[in-house]
Design a protein around this motif. Structure first.
Motif, PDB file in Angstrom:
ATOM      1  N   UNK A 170       0.801  -1.221   0.000  1.00 56.74           N
ATOM      2  CA  UNK A 170       0.000   0.000   0.000  1.00 56.74           C
ATOM      3  C   UNK A 170       0.837   1.275   0.000  1.00 56.74           C
ATOM      4  N   UNK A 171       2.151   1.140  -0.037  1.00 53.57           N
ATOM      5  CA  UNK A 171       3.023   2.321   0.027  1.00 53.57           C
ATOM      6  C   UNK A 171       2.835   3.206  -1.205  1.00 53.57           C
ATOM      7  N   UNK A 172       2.783   4.505  -0.978  1.00 53.98           N
ATOM      8  CA  UNK A 172       2.584   5.464  -2.062  1.00 53.98           C
ATOM      9  C   UNK A 172       3.894   6.078  -2.557  1.00 53.98           C
ATOM     10  N   UNK A 173       4.997   5.807  -1.852  1.00 53.71           N
ATOM     11  CA  UNK A 173       6.260   6.470  -2.174  1.00 53.71           C
ATOM     12  C   UNK A 173       7.237   5.568  -2.915  1.00 53.71           C
ATOM     13  N   UNK A 174       6.747   4.481  -3.528  1.00 58.47           N
ATOM     14  CA  UNK A 174       7.632   3.609  -4.286  1.00 58.47           C
ATOM     15  C   UNK A 174       7.939   4.229  -5.642  1.00 58.47           C
ATOM     16  N   UNK A 175       9.121   3.905  -6.181  1.00 60.76           N
ATOM     17  CA  UNK A 175       9.497   4.424  -7.495  1.00 60.76           C
ATOM     18  C   UNK A 175       8.526   3.942  -8.565  1.00 60.76           C
ATOM     19  N   UNK A 176       8.121   2.672  -8.464  1.00 61.72           N
ATOM     20  CA  UNK A 176       7.155   2.078  -9.378  1.00 61.72           C
ATOM     21  C   UNK A 176       6.249   1.140  -8.600  1.00 61.72           C
ATOM     22  N   UNK A 177       5.015   0.943  -9.065  1.00 57.62           N
ATOM     23  CA  UNK A 177       4.182  -0.087  -8.428  1.00 57.62           C
ATOM     24  C   UNK A 177       4.852  -1.449  -8.586  1.00 57.62           C
ATOM     25  N   UNK A 178       4.593  -2.334  -7.642  1.00 55.41           N
ATOM     26  CA  UNK A 178       5.192  -3.663  -7.700  1.00 55.41           C
ATOM     27  C   UNK A 178       4.905  -4.388  -8.996  1.00 55.41           C
ATOM     28  N   UNK A 179       3.687  -4.244  -9.519  1.00 55.95           N
ATOM     29  CA  UNK A 179       3.314  -4.950 -10.741  1.00 55.95           C
ATOM     30  C   UNK A 179       4.142  -4.480 -11.934  1.00 55.95           C
ATOM     31  N   UNK A 180       4.559  -3.220 -11.926  1.00 54.76           N
ATOM     32  CA  UNK A 180       5.402  -2.706 -13.013  1.00 54.76           C
ATOM     33  C   UNK A 180       6.774  -3.372 -12.980  1.00 54.76           C
ATOM     34  N   UNK A 181       7.295  -3.593 -11.789  1.00 51.37           N
ATOM     35  CA  UNK A 181       8.571  -4.301 -11.656  1.00 51.37           C
ATOM     36  C   UNK A 181       8.439  -5.739 -12.151  1.00 51.37           C
ATOM     37  N   UNK A 182       7.337  -6.396 -11.789  1.00 56.67           N
ATOM     38  CA  UNK A 182       7.136  -7.782 -12.203  1.00 56.67           C
ATOM     39  C   UNK A 182       7.006  -7.885 -13.720  1.00 56.67           C
ATOM     40  N   UNK A 183       6.366  -6.896 -14.308  1.00 60.01           N
ATOM     41  CA  UNK A 183       6.242  -6.872 -15.764  1.00 60.01           C
ATOM     42  C   UNK A 183       7.621  -6.763 -16.418  1.00 60.01           C
ATOM     43  N   UNK A 184       8.473  -5.928 -15.855  1.00 62.36           N
ATOM     44  CA  UNK A 184       9.827  -5.758 -16.399  1.00 62.36           C
ATOM     45  C   UNK A 184      10.637  -7.041 -16.275  1.00 62.36           C
ATOM     46  N   UNK A 185      10.495  -7.727 -15.156  1.00 61.68           N
ATOM     47  CA  UNK A 185      11.188  -8.999 -14.970  1.00 61.68           C
ATOM     48  C   UNK A 185      10.695 -10.014 -15.991  1.00 61.68           C
ATOM     49  N   UNK A 186       9.401 -10.092 -16.137  1.00 59.54           N
ATOM     50  CA  UNK A 186       8.785 -11.004 -17.109  1.00 59.54           C
ATOM     51  C   UNK A 186       9.283 -10.726 -18.516  1.00 59.54           C
ATOM     52  N   UNK A 187       9.247  -9.457 -18.917  1.00 57.74           N
ATOM     53  CA  UNK A 187       9.609  -9.099 -20.292  1.00 57.74           C
ATOM     54  C   UNK A 187      11.061  -9.450 -20.603  1.00 57.74           C
ATOM     55  N   UNK A 188      11.951  -9.197 -19.649  1.00 55.75           N
ATOM     56  CA  UNK A 188      13.371  -9.491 -19.874  1.00 55.75           C
ATOM     57  C   UNK A 188      13.605 -10.997 -19.974  1.00 55.75           C
ATOM     58  N   UNK A 189      12.962 -11.762 -19.132  1.00 56.03           N
ATOM     59  CA  UNK A 189      13.137 -13.214 -19.174  1.00 56.03           C
ATOM     60  C   UNK A 189      12.609 -13.780 -20.479  1.00 56.03           C
ATOM     61  N   UNK A 190      11.410 -13.389 -20.862  1.00 58.93           N
ATOM     62  CA  UNK A 190      10.800 -13.896 -22.103  1.00 58.93           C
ATOM     63  C   UNK A 190      11.648 -13.525 -23.317  1.00 58.93           C
ATOM     64  N   UNK A 191      12.280 -12.358 -23.263  1.00 59.43           N
ATOM     65  CA  UNK A 191      13.130 -11.906 -24.364  1.00 59.43           C
ATOM     66  C   UNK A 191      14.499 -12.588 -24.355  1.00 59.43           C
ATOM     67  N   UNK A 192      14.786 -13.378 -23.323  1.00 62.90           N
ATOM     68  CA  UNK A 192      16.083 -14.035 -23.231  1.00 62.90           C
ATOM     69  C   UNK A 192      17.204 -13.104 -22.829  1.00 62.90           C
ATOM     70  N   UNK A 193      16.857 -11.991 -22.206  1.00 64.04           N
ATOM     71  CA  UNK A 193      17.832 -10.979 -21.810  1.00 64.04           C
ATOM     72  C   UNK A 193      18.254 -11.220 -20.360  1.00 64.04           C
ATOM     73  N   UNK A 194      19.310 -11.993 -20.171  1.00 60.11           N
ATOM     74  CA  UNK A 194      19.740 -12.368 -18.827  1.00 60.11           C
ATOM     75  C   UNK A 194      20.147 -11.156 -17.995  1.00 60.11           C
ATOM     76  N   UNK A 195      20.926 -10.256 -18.589  1.00 62.54           N
ATOM     77  CA  UNK A 195      21.381  -9.076 -17.850  1.00 62.54           C
ATOM     78  C   UNK A 195      20.209  -8.159 -17.520  1.00 62.54           C
ATOM     79  N   UNK A 196      19.291  -8.022 -18.472  1.00 64.42           N
ATOM     80  CA  UNK A 196      18.105  -7.194 -18.233  1.00 64.42           C
ATOM     81  C   UNK A 196      17.229  -7.773 -17.140  1.00 64.42           C
ATOM     82  N   UNK A 197      17.097  -9.108 -17.111  1.00 63.48           N
ATOM     83  CA  UNK A 197      16.299  -9.753 -16.075  1.00 63.48           C
ATOM     84  C   UNK A 197      16.929  -9.543 -14.702  1.00 63.48           C
ATOM     85  N   UNK A 198      18.237  -9.669 -14.654  1.00 62.83           N
ATOM     86  CA  UNK A 198      18.956  -9.481 -13.387  1.00 62.83           C
ATOM     87  C   UNK A 198      18.778  -8.056 -12.875  1.00 62.83           C
ATOM     88  N   UNK A 199      18.923  -7.080 -13.764  1.00 62.96           N
ATOM     89  CA  UNK A 199      18.778  -5.684 -13.358  1.00 62.96           C
ATOM     90  C   UNK A 199      17.342  -5.350 -12.960  1.00 62.96           C
TER      91      UNK A 199
END
Length: 223
Positions: A170-199
């Motif tokens: 419920x925190x309002x002061x996060x840089x991004x909503x949690x779901x946005x971070x999960x989307x970024x992790x998903x996209x990097x993994x699906x794209x086969x971008x190991x470094x991007x997934x790690x970051x």
């Protein structure tokens, strides 16, 4: 917590699940005594079941036994919380990178489905669905990466991890909503971008860690 009217074979598991959820969701305050007789009356179960549940939750780090006081809800301190985030940072970032590199052909569909379930859970009134969906998302990544020992370590911490997730949702002061971070992790993994997934994982953990630190240090100063 709702009283259990019948005693199925999985009674002990039901009690553990309900007491765990009550602690994670803050129905029991940090430091609050867990009185066996009161819990027996509320749940409609025996003292033996309650005692076994308390021991189980103690092993998960959700309950502490205080001399001359008995079992209490464990207090989240920033020192211990930082250690949990450090462990997650190492294990989850490496698993995401390995998963991006070594994923099997059907895995992207499985991960996308898990992300869709997580998105749906974020719009539901019950936050417990978000915790379950997030846990499942990461389990898929660990399993596909073949990091089974790392998954076992994270599973032992899942009670405390879920408690922290509930705290930061419920925190309002996060840089991004949690779901946005999960989307970024998903996209990097699906794209086969190991470094991007790690970051992506590193950004996610850093953001959640900052939020938790702000809340917990303020709480510690006020106590």
């Amino acid at each position: 917590m709702l009283k259990i009217e019948q005693a199925p074979q999985t009674l002990r598991d039901i009690v553990q699940e309900r007491m765990r959820a009550a602690i994670i969701e803050g129905h029991f305050e940090p430091g609050q005594r867990l009185v066996e007789r009161t819990l027996c009356d509320e749940l409609g179960v025996s003292r033996t079941v309650v005692r076994e549940t308390i021991r189980y939750l103690e092993a998960e780090g959700l309950v502490e036994l205080i001399p001359h006081k008995g079992p209490v809800v464990a207090t989240l301190t920033w020192d211990k919380t930082k250690q949990i985030y450090d462990i997650r940072l190492l294990l989850e970032s490496e698993a995401a990178a390995a998963c991006a590199t070594n994923q099997s052909e059907p895995f992207s569909a499985l991960l996308s489905a898990a992300l869709e379930n997580l998105c749906a859970a974020t719009h539901a009134p019950n936050r417990d669905g978000i915790l379950q969906a997030t846990t499942r998302f990461y389990e898929l990544i660990f399993q596909e990466a073949g990091h089974t020992v790392a998954l076992e370590i994270v599973q032992r911490l899942n009670g405390r991890i879920s408690r922290l997730r509930f705290l930061t949702l419920a925190a309002k002061d996060r840089d991004q909503p949690g779901i946005a971070h999960m989307q970024a992790i998903h996209d990097a993994i699906v794209a086969g971008d190991a470094e991007g997934a790690k970051k992506a994982v590193q950004r996610h953990i850093a953001d959640a860690s900052r939020t938790a630190e702000s809340h917990l240090t303020t709480t510690e100063q006020d106590s």
